[in-house]
Write a protein that holds these residues in place. Sequence first.
Motif, PDB file in Angstrom:
ATOM      1  N   CYS A  21      -1.532  -1.921  -9.441  1.00 21.92           N
ATOM      2  CA  CYS A  21      -1.609  -2.807  -8.289  1.00 21.92           C
ATOM      3  C   CYS A  21      -3.032  -3.370  -8.169  1.00 21.92           C
ATOM      4  O   CYS A  21      -3.997  -2.610  -8.153  1.00 21.92           O
ATOM      5  CB  CYS A  21      -1.230  -2.040  -7.023  1.00 21.92           C
ATOM      6  N   GLU A  23      -4.369  -4.753  -5.661  1.00 20.57           N
ATOM      7  CA  GLU A  23      -4.904  -4.594  -4.310  1.00 20.57           C
ATOM      8  C   GLU A  23      -5.577  -3.238  -4.131  1.00 20.57           C
ATOM      9  O   GLU A  23      -6.708  -3.145  -3.680  1.00 20.57           O
ATOM     10  CB  GLU A  23      -3.779  -4.761  -3.283  1.00 20.57           C
ATOM     11  N   CYS A  24      -4.840  -2.174  -4.487  1.00 26.67           N
ATOM     12  CA  CYS A  24      -5.372  -0.830  -4.269  1.00 26.67           C
ATOM     13  C   CYS A  24      -5.787  -0.176  -5.584  1.00 26.67           C
ATOM     14  O   CYS A  24      -6.268   0.948  -5.586  1.00 26.67           O
ATOM     15  CB  CYS A  24      -4.340   0.033  -3.545  1.00 26.67           C
ATOM     16  N   PHE A  28       1.490   2.407 -10.730  1.00 30.20           N
ATOM     17  CA  PHE A  28       2.830   2.611 -10.189  1.00 30.20           C
ATOM     18  C   PHE A  28       3.879   2.432 -11.271  1.00 30.20           C
ATOM     19  O   PHE A  28       3.654   1.723 -12.252  1.00 30.20           O
ATOM     20  CB  PHE A  28       3.113   1.624  -9.055  1.00 30.20           C
ATOM     21  N   CYS A  42       2.027  -3.162  -5.259  1.00 26.82           N
ATOM     22  CA  CYS A  42       2.842  -2.008  -4.903  1.00 26.82           C
ATOM     23  C   CYS A  42       3.490  -2.235  -3.538  1.00 26.82           C
ATOM     24  O   CYS A  42       3.110  -3.136  -2.802  1.00 26.82           O
ATOM     25  CB  CYS A  42       1.995  -0.741  -4.889  1.00 26.82           C
ATOM     26  N   CYS A  45       1.109  -2.169  -0.511  1.00 25.89           N
ATOM     27  CA  CYS A  45       0.270  -3.359  -0.386  1.00 25.89           C
ATOM     28  C   CYS A  45       1.104  -4.574  -0.001  1.00 25.89           C
ATOM     29  O   CYS A  45       0.623  -5.457   0.705  1.00 25.89           O
ATOM     30  CB  CYS A  45      -0.480  -3.623  -1.684  1.00 25.89           C
TER      31      CYS A  45
END
Length: 108
Positions: A21, A23-24, A28, A42, A45
């Motif tokens: 992901c 973003e974070c 995943f 994910c 997010c």
Amino acid sequence: MRTLANQRCFNHAAREAAARCPECSRFFCRECITEHEDRVVCAACLKKLAQAPFTRRRAVAGLMRFVQCTFGILLAWFFFFLIGESLARLPDWFHENALWQIPWVERK
Ligand SMILES: [Zn+2]
Ligand SMILES: [Zn+2]
């Protein structure tokens, strides 16, 4: 080395990671990752992105819609203005003579 191949899903420790992901920056599995606006994020997010009340992207989209609406109204106004202008500029004989007399042939 933190490569995708030897990473496990953040939610499912038994599963291999399929994507990361942006973003974070967690890994995943295929089931936990989703596509959102051409980006792979994910589920957590995605929820965060969906709940963001007023992102810059939405602001730009709203502004674009406003500009398009204004431009459309202006265009329509200009179009009708041109029609009105051309009607007002029609010579008087056009209104006085009947159209079936072919005014451009039998004009006085
Ligand atoms: Zn994420
Ligand atoms: Zn998973």
